[in-house]
Design an enzyme around this catalytic site. Structure first.
Site, PDB file in Angstrom:
ATOM      1  CB  ILE A  62      33.812 -53.339  76.295  1.00  0.00           C
ATOM      2  CG1 ILE A  62      33.403 -53.173  74.922  1.00  0.00           C
ATOM      3  CG2 ILE A  62      32.715 -54.213  77.210  1.00  0.00           C
ATOM      4  CD1 ILE A  62      32.864 -53.886  74.021  1.00  0.00           C
ATOM      5  CB  SER A  63      36.629 -47.748  75.941  1.00  0.00           C
ATOM      6  OG  SER A  63      37.356 -48.368  76.757  1.00  0.00           O
TER       7      SER A  63
END
Ligand code: SAH
Length: 213
Positions: free
Chosen positions: A63-64
Site C-alpha cells: 500500500i503506497s
C-alpha cells in the site's frame, strides 16, 4: 471493521505530517483525514497504518505511502465528475481517495488475488469505482477513453504509449518512471500529438509488470 476515535485522532496527525511535507490541496488532505487506512491493511499492521510509510499487503505488493498518494493525487488535479483511470488497484486505498474526490474511477489490477479481495472490500466501505478490472495496465482501457486523468501506482520502466493516447486534451498522466528508483513524471496533453512533460522528485514503487497473473 472498526473505525474508532483513536484511529481518527491518529489520522489527523498523519494529515499534519503529510501537510508539513508540502501537500497543499485541501481536498486531498481531507480525503487522507477521512479514509480509514487501517482497514486497507492486514490486521497485524494496525499500529502502523497511520505512519507515513508504505506497507506490505497481499501478493508481495505494497500500500503506497500516504505522502506519495497525496503527492500523486495533487498532481492529477481531480475535479468532481472527472473520469480517472488508475493502474494498480492494490489495496484500493488510492482508489478510495479518488472516489472521495468525486471522480468516476476506473481501476486496473493485474494480480487476481488482490483484484478479487479489493473488489469485494471497497464497496463495503462505501467506495464505488465505476469499474474494477482484472487486466494489464500497460494497455490502459481504450473502450472508456478519453480520461481526464491517469494515475500509475507502480514503477514503470518506460511510459506506455497507450496511456498517453487515452488522455483527453488537457488530461494529466501521473506516472513514476524508472527501474530501481522512479522519477515522478507528469504529462499534460496539450493537443493531439502535443504533450508537456514535468519531472518531480524520486520515489520507490513496486514494479509495473507485464501481463496479468
Ligand atoms: N494503489 C495501490 C498501490 C499498490 S502497489 C494502493 O494504494 O494500495 C502497485 C500495484 O500495481 C500492485 O497491486 C501490483 O499488482 C499492480 N500492478 C503491477 N503491474 C501492473 C499492471 N501491468 N497492470 C495493473 N496493475 C499492475
Amino acid at each position: 471493521m472498526k473505525d474508532t476515535f483513536k484511529h481518527k485522532g491518529m489520522r489527523q496527525q498523519l494529515v499534519t505530517i503529510v501537510e508539513s511535507k508540502g501537500i497543499k490541496d485541501q481536498q486531498v488532505l481531507r480525503a487522507i483525514g477521512d479514509i480509514p487506512r487501517h482497514l486497507f491493511m492486514d490486521s497485524g499492521f494496525l499500529d502502523h497504518a497511520y505512519q507515513d510509510k508504505a506497507f506490505p499487503i497481499a501478493a508481495d505488493q505494497t500500500i503506497s505511502q500516504p505522502y506519495t498518494v497525496a503527492f500523486q493525487t495533487e498532481l492529477l488535479e481531480v475535479k468532481p465528475g472527472d473520469k480517472i483511470l488508475e493502474i494498480g488497484t492494490g489495496s484500493g486505498y488510492q482508489t478510495a481517495v479518488l472516489c472521495k474526490l468525486g471522480a468516476q474511477v476506473y481501476t486496473i489490477e493485474r494480480q487476481n488475488e488482490l483484484f478479487k479481495k479489493t473488489s469485494k472490500f471497497l464497496p463495503k466501505l462505501g467506495f464505488r469505482p465505476k469499474k474494477m478490472i482484472f487486466g494489464d495496465g500497460y494497455i490502459g482501457l481504450k473502450e472508456e477513453a478519453p480520461f481526464n486523468g491517469i494515475i500509475v501506482t507502480a514503477g514503470a520502466p518506460f511510459v506506455p504509449k497507450a496511456l498517453l493516447g487515452q488522455l483527453a486534451i488537457g488530461g494529466r498522466l501521473v506516472i513514476p518512471v524508472g527501474d530501481d528508483v522512479q522519477t515522478m513524471t507528469l504529462f499534460v496533453r496539450k493537443g493531439n500529438k502535443e504533450f508537456e512533460k514535468h519531472e518531480f522528485g524520486e520515489f520507490r514503487f513496486v514494479p509495473l509488470l507485464e501481463d496479468k497473473n
